[in-house]
Design a protein around this motif. Structure first.
Motif, PDB file in Angstrom:
ATOM      1  N   GLU A   1      15.176 -70.645 -38.145  1.00  0.00           N
ATOM      2  CA  GLU A   1      15.307 -70.122 -39.510  1.00  0.00           C
ATOM      3  C   GLU A   1      16.315 -70.949 -40.296  1.00  0.00           C
ATOM      4  O   GLU A   1      17.170 -71.615 -39.722  1.00  0.00           O
ATOM      5  CB  GLU A   1      15.756 -68.660 -39.499  1.00  0.00           C
ATOM      6  N   THR A   2      16.217 -70.870 -41.604  1.00  0.00           N
ATOM      7  CA  THR A   2      17.188 -71.481 -42.501  1.00  0.00           C
ATOM      8  C   THR A   2      18.530 -70.781 -42.286  1.00  0.00           C
ATOM      9  O   THR A   2      18.579 -69.566 -42.110  1.00  0.00           O
ATOM     10  CB  THR A   2      16.727 -71.309 -43.964  1.00  0.00           C
TER      11      THR A   2
ATOM     12  N   LEU B   1      27.057 -69.632 -40.616  1.00  0.00           N
ATOM     13  CA  LEU B   1      26.173 -69.057 -39.600  1.00  0.00           C
ATOM     14  C   LEU B   1      25.834 -70.102 -38.542  1.00  0.00           C
ATOM     15  O   LEU B   1      25.807 -69.799 -37.342  1.00  0.00           O
ATOM     16  CB  LEU B   1      24.905 -68.504 -40.257  1.00  0.00           C
ATOM     17  N   LEU B   2      25.603 -71.333 -38.971  1.00  0.00           N
ATOM     18  CA  LEU B   2      25.373 -72.416 -38.008  1.00  0.00           C
ATOM     19  C   LEU B   2      26.588 -72.574 -37.094  1.00  0.00           C
ATOM     20  O   LEU B   2      26.450 -72.686 -35.878  1.00  0.00           O
ATOM     21  CB  LEU B   2      25.115 -73.737 -38.729  1.00  0.00           C
TER      22      LEU B   2
ATOM     23  N   PHE C   1      15.783 -85.274 -41.899  1.00  0.00           N
ATOM     24  CA  PHE C   1      15.403 -84.209 -40.970  1.00  0.00           C
ATOM     25  C   PHE C   1      15.709 -82.806 -41.505  1.00  0.00           C
ATOM     26  O   PHE C   1      15.049 -81.848 -41.130  1.00  0.00           O
ATOM     27  CB  PHE C   1      16.112 -84.381 -39.621  1.00  0.00           C
ATOM     28  N   ILE C   2      16.736 -82.711 -42.342  1.00  0.00           N
ATOM     29  CA  ILE C   2      17.066 -81.403 -42.912  1.00  0.00           C
ATOM     30  C   ILE C   2      17.196 -81.517 -44.425  1.00  0.00           C
ATOM     31  O   ILE C   2      17.376 -82.602 -44.983  1.00  0.00           O
ATOM     32  CB  ILE C   2      18.357 -80.793 -42.316  1.00  0.00           C
ATOM     33  N   GLU C   3      17.130 -80.358 -45.035  1.00  0.00           N
ATOM     34  CA  GLU C   3      17.266 -80.248 -46.480  1.00  0.00           C
ATOM     35  C   GLU C   3      18.418 -79.290 -46.771  1.00  0.00           C
ATOM     36  O   GLU C   3      18.561 -78.267 -46.101  1.00  0.00           O
ATOM     37  CB  GLU C   3      15.937 -79.718 -47.012  1.00  0.00           C
ATOM     38  N   ARG C   4      19.205 -79.627 -47.747  1.00  0.00           N
ATOM     39  CA  ARG C   4      20.377 -78.841 -48.144  1.00  0.00           C
ATOM     40  C   ARG C   4      20.090 -78.227 -49.505  1.00  0.00           C
ATOM     41  O   ARG C   4      19.741 -78.934 -50.441  1.00  0.00           O
ATOM     42  CB  ARG C   4      21.574 -79.787 -48.218  1.00  0.00           C
ATOM     43  N   ARG C   5      20.254 -76.905 -49.602  1.00  0.00           N
ATOM     44  CA  ARG C   5      20.026 -76.209 -50.869  1.00  0.00           C
ATOM     45  C   ARG C   5      21.261 -75.402 -51.239  1.00  0.00           C
ATOM     46  O   ARG C   5      21.701 -74.551 -50.464  1.00  0.00           O
ATOM     47  CB  ARG C   5      18.832 -75.267 -50.757  1.00  0.00           C
ATOM     48  N   VAL C   6      21.776 -75.658 -52.420  1.00  0.00           N
ATOM     49  CA  VAL C   6      22.929 -74.914 -52.921  1.00  0.00           C
ATOM     50  C   VAL C   6      22.405 -73.663 -53.619  1.00  0.00           C
ATOM     51  O   VAL C   6      21.579 -73.746 -54.531  1.00  0.00           O
ATOM     52  CB  VAL C   6      23.769 -75.770 -53.891  1.00  0.00           C
ATOM     53  N   GLN C   7      22.887 -72.509 -53.171  1.00  0.00           N
ATOM     54  CA  GLN C   7      22.500 -71.228 -53.755  1.00  0.00           C
ATOM     55  C   GLN C   7      23.511 -70.861 -54.839  1.00  0.00           C
ATOM     56  O   GLN C   7      24.715 -70.929 -54.611  1.00  0.00           O
ATOM     57  CB  GLN C   7      22.452 -70.136 -52.683  1.00  0.00           C
ATOM     58  N   ASN C   8      23.000 -70.445 -55.979  1.00  0.00           N
ATOM     59  CA  ASN C   8      23.868 -70.081 -57.099  1.00  0.00           C
ATOM     60  C   ASN C   8      24.335 -68.642 -56.939  1.00  0.00           C
ATOM     61  O   ASN C   8      23.911 -67.742 -57.640  1.00  0.00           O
ATOM     62  CB  ASN C   8      23.124 -70.278 -58.425  1.00  0.00           C
ATOM     63  N   THR C   9      25.205 -68.444 -55.964  1.00  0.00           N
ATOM     64  CA  THR C   9      25.754 -67.121 -55.682  1.00  0.00           C
ATOM     65  C   THR C   9      27.269 -67.194 -55.808  1.00  0.00           C
ATOM     66  O   THR C   9      27.829 -68.268 -55.988  1.00  0.00           O
ATOM     67  CB  THR C   9      25.382 -66.661 -54.254  1.00  0.00           C
ATOM     68  N   SER C  10      27.902 -66.069 -55.716  1.00  0.00           N
ATOM     69  CA  SER C  10      29.358 -66.048 -55.743  1.00  0.00           C
ATOM     70  C   SER C  10      29.863 -65.420 -54.447  1.00  0.00           C
ATOM     71  O   SER C  10      29.621 -64.238 -54.223  1.00  0.00           O
ATOM     72  CB  SER C  10      29.851 -65.248 -56.943  1.00  0.00           C
ATOM     73  N   PRO C  11      30.515 -66.151 -53.570  1.00  0.00           N
ATOM     74  CA  PRO C  11      30.772 -67.587 -53.665  1.00  0.00           C
ATOM     75  C   PRO C  11      29.493 -68.400 -53.444  1.00  0.00           C
ATOM     76  O   PRO C  11      28.511 -67.895 -52.906  1.00  0.00           O
ATOM     77  CB  PRO C  11      31.772 -67.840 -52.542  1.00  0.00           C
ATOM     78  N   ILE C  12      29.550 -69.668 -53.839  1.00  0.00           N
ATOM     79  CA  ILE C  12      28.396 -70.560 -53.675  1.00  0.00           C
ATOM     80  C   ILE C  12      28.081 -70.685 -52.191  1.00  0.00           C
ATOM     81  O   ILE C  12      28.983 -70.800 -51.360  1.00  0.00           O
ATOM     82  CB  ILE C  12      28.676 -71.941 -54.293  1.00  0.00           C
TER      83      ILE C  12
ATOM     84  N   VAL D   1      25.540 -72.662 -49.286  1.00  0.00           N
ATOM     85  CA  VAL D   1      24.658 -73.801 -49.025  1.00  0.00           C
ATOM     86  C   VAL D   1      23.806 -73.469 -47.803  1.00  0.00           C
ATOM     87  O   VAL D   1      24.331 -73.144 -46.748  1.00  0.00           O
ATOM     88  CB  VAL D   1      25.467 -75.097 -48.793  1.00  0.00           C
ATOM     89  N   ASP D   2      22.496 -73.531 -47.985  1.00  0.00           N
ATOM     90  CA  ASP D   2      21.558 -73.277 -46.893  1.00  0.00           C
ATOM     91  C   ASP D   2      20.970 -74.586 -46.397  1.00  0.00           C
ATOM     92  O   ASP D   2      20.736 -75.515 -47.174  1.00  0.00           O
ATOM     93  CB  ASP D   2      20.420 -72.363 -47.360  1.00  0.00           C
TER      94      ASP D   2
END
Length: 126
Positions: A38-39, A44-45, A69-80, A82-83
């Motif tokens: 899972e992402t 968590l990793l 091999f992997i993709e990094r996505r920044v989530q616009n949450t508080s706090p920010i 990264v998935d």
């Protein structure tokens, strides 16, 4: 006629050798195996891969992202947040990594027994 490149990993300067250097790293295999399920975000990793330092995890994630091999996505949450998730290329590698994981877990007792037998014979020869 443009012929496809052919690589030979037994040649000293073959770029495909770099793949073996990277994939042979225990942290890389563990990260890929975890992300195949899972992402996950960074903390968590770190929690799921016991013993890895934040610095090493960050370095390995950047390397895996650079290699595609992997993709990094920044989530616009508080706090920010990264998935991290596997790309299609990462999913292919994960299949092989999972086979190595499964083999290691299934056969480690045989490896340990072989090591103990070897060590015992080495002690007797001294």
């Amino acid at each position: 006629m443009n012929q496809a490149l052919k690589y030979d990993i037994y040649q000293q300067h073959c770029p495909a050798r770099l793949f073996f250097e990277k994939i042979a790293d225990k942290w890389v295999l563990l990260i890929i195996n975890i992300l195949s399920q899972e992402t996950q975000h960074f903390n968590l990793l770190k929690k799921n891969i016991q013993g890895i330092s934040p610095k090493v995890l960050s370095q390995k994630l950047k390397m895996l992202e650079r290699d595609g091999f992997i993709e990094r996505r920044v989530q616009n949450t508080s706090p920010i947040r990264v998935d991290y998730s596997l790309t299609l290329l990462g999913i292919e590698v994960a299949k092989m990594a999972y086979q190595l994981k499964d083999w290691a877990e299934s056969n480690i007792e045989q490896v340990i027994s072989a090591q103990q037998r070897f060590d015992a014979t080495q002690q007797q020869e001294m």
